[in-house]
Design a protein around this motif. Structure first.
Motif, PDB file in Angstrom:
ATOM      1  N   LEU A  60       0.748  -1.187   0.272  1.00  0.00           N
ATOM      2  CA  LEU A  60      -0.218   0.309  -0.175  1.00  0.00           C
ATOM      3  C   LEU A  60       1.410   1.287  -0.185  1.00  0.00           C
ATOM      4  CD1 LEU A  60      -2.515  -0.771   2.918  1.00  0.00           C
ATOM      5  CD2 LEU A  60      -2.538  -1.464   0.309  1.00  0.00           C
ATOM      6  N   GLU A  61       0.596   2.436  -0.888  1.00  0.00           N
ATOM      7  CA  GLU A  61       0.633   3.416  -0.760  1.00  0.00           C
ATOM      8  C   GLU A  61       1.475   4.130   0.761  1.00  0.00           C
ATOM      9  OE1 GLU A  61       1.371   7.739  -3.122  1.00  0.00           O
ATOM     10  OE2 GLU A  61      -0.489   6.228  -3.407  1.00  0.00           O
ATOM     11  N   VAL A  62       2.507   5.227   1.098  1.00  0.00           N
ATOM     12  CA  VAL A  62       1.854   5.633   2.140  1.00  0.00           C
ATOM     13  C   VAL A  62       2.375   7.438   1.775  1.00  0.00           C
ATOM     14  CG1 VAL A  62       2.962   6.296   4.551  1.00  0.00           C
ATOM     15  CG2 VAL A  62       2.998   3.686   3.892  1.00  0.00           C
ATOM     16  N   ARG A  63       0.667   7.711   2.349  1.00  0.00           N
ATOM     17  CA  ARG A  63       0.588   9.097   1.181  1.00  0.00           C
ATOM     18  C   ARG A  63       1.561  10.227   3.103  1.00  0.00           C
ATOM     19  NH1 ARG A  63      -2.171  10.478  -2.870  1.00  0.00           N
ATOM     20  NH2 ARG A  63      -3.102   8.913  -3.582  1.00  0.00           N
ATOM     21  N   LYS A  64       2.895  11.048   3.089  1.00  0.00           N
ATOM     22  CA  LYS A  64       3.545  11.718   4.245  1.00  0.00           C
ATOM     23  C   LYS A  64       1.762  12.330   4.675  1.00  0.00           C
ATOM     24  CE  LYS A  64       7.927  10.425   2.728  1.00  0.00           C
ATOM     25  NZ  LYS A  64       9.377  11.457   3.421  1.00  0.00           N
ATOM     26  N   GLU A  65       1.449  13.432   3.422  1.00  0.00           N
ATOM     27  CA  GLU A  65       0.406  14.350   3.901  1.00  0.00           C
ATOM     28  C   GLU A  65      -0.867  14.165   4.934  1.00  0.00           C
ATOM     29  OE1 GLU A  65      -0.931  13.306   0.311  1.00  0.00           O
ATOM     30  OE2 GLU A  65       0.671  13.108   1.001  1.00  0.00           O
TER      31      GLU A  65
END
Length: 348
Positions: A223-228
């Protein structure tokens, strides 16, 4: 009127002073009928043993000190209820020291901790329990650690749900990382791929452990981890509302949110509902701690239970073992549990 003494109780019960002492301190078996006769006289005369005399003879005060950061946080009263149950069973009473301050990680809070530590040591308590404050810092200053370690050389000091590196102090804790892993697995199994993580303070070890363990599970699942979408800066309802409002202003919003405690989750829930979102149909929310608020909210909150009552009861048991110089493991680790309620659902 002359106060009743232990000798008066022994004479009227026709037993030795030692037998009365055994009943009072529960230090050895006494025949049922004898115990009942002594207890009847104790109640009749409202007899109270002299605590100072007992402390001098046994070199114990029967008192414990508990230092915590904020009694208004519902997690701590749950821990205390379990601790109180075990402490009273062992014959202890305790001083409760609340170090609450205007802001987290403030010098004022640590000054208060130091004042309480020294005051409790001067009162010759039998042991000290510490929760929160410096115990929760990921990298506490050496001076903060050494101060507690020095007290620990003079009397038993037990850390609850935290640690002080290189202090050598005993601790009772819940596996923070495992709790976050359970939360991640639950949301991923429900089909969520866009997940935010909100709450806590970057400098606190519980925040770091919960966040890193959750993110690791996301990465392992591709899964993509979105820093925001990873937001820190509070453990309160107000901070939860702030995090949710920030997420609502972004071009893309998550379908699920992992909140680092239940208060933050309730704030997120409140802001989401105010914005017209349906929970869990439009947004799944999972909390952490399983405080009473979790089952009182609408919808009821899915969360990670730290079994706070059992954590407190275990802490009371371990501290008693330390006081009586019984063999104790340096770390007693409890397992958290996923509690599924109404705030999470499969992704539509």
């Amino acid at each position: 009127m002359k106060p009743t003494t232990v000798y008066d109780i022994a004479k009227e019960a026709n037993v030795s002073v030692a037998t009365v002492s055994r009943v009072l301190n529960n230090t050895a078996p006494v025949k049922k009928e004898t115990r009942e006769r002594i207890n009847e006289l104790i109640n009749k005369y409202q007899f109270q043993p002299n605590a100072l005399a007992r402390s001098l003879s046994k070199k114990e005060t029967g008192m414990i000190g508990i230092i915590l950061p904020d009694i208004t946080n519902p997690f701590f009263p749950e821990v205390l209820s379990g601790f109180d149950l075990e402490a009273r069973k062992q014959g202890y009473t305790y001083f409760l020291c609340d170090t609450v301050s205007a802001s987290v990680d403030s010098e004022e809070q640590y000054v208060r901790e130091s004042q309480y530590l020294n005051a409790l040591a001067e009162k010759q308590v039998d042991g000290i329990v510490m929760m929160g404050g410096r115990v929760d810092l990921a990298k506490p200053d050496t001076q903060l650690v050494e101060e507690v370690a020095e007290i620990g050389k003079r009397l038993p000091v037990l850390l609850v749900n935290g640690r002080l590196p290189k202090s050598g102090l005993n601790r009772v804790a819940v596996d923070e990382r495992h709790g976050a892993e359970l939360a991640a697995e639950h949301l991923i199994e429900l089909g969520h791929r866009d997940i935010a993580i909100v709450g806590g303070y970057r400098q606190m070890s519980n925040t770091q452990q919960r966040t890193s363990a959750f993110l690791k599970k996301m990465v392992q699942s591709g899964l993509e981890v979105r820093k925001e979408w990873v937001m820190h800066g509070g453990f309160s309802v107000d901070s939860g509302m702030m995090f949710m409002n920030q997420l609502l202003q972004m071009p893309k919003r998550p379908t699920a949110i992992f909140c680092l405690n239940d208060l933050v989750a309730i704030g997120v829930l409140k802001a989401a509902v105010k914005a017209g979102l349906r929970v869990p149909e439009d947004l799944s929310i999972i909390g952490y701690d399983d405080t009473p608020f979790a089952s009182y909210s609408t919808p009821e909150l899915t969360t990670i239970s730290l079994h706070a009552h059992e954590l407190g009861r275990t802490a009371g048991e371990v501290l008693h073992q330390m006081i009586t110089k019984s063999k104790v493991n340096k770390t007693t680790l409890l397992k958290p549990e996923l509690v599924i309620r109404e705030s999470t659902a499969a992704l539509n």
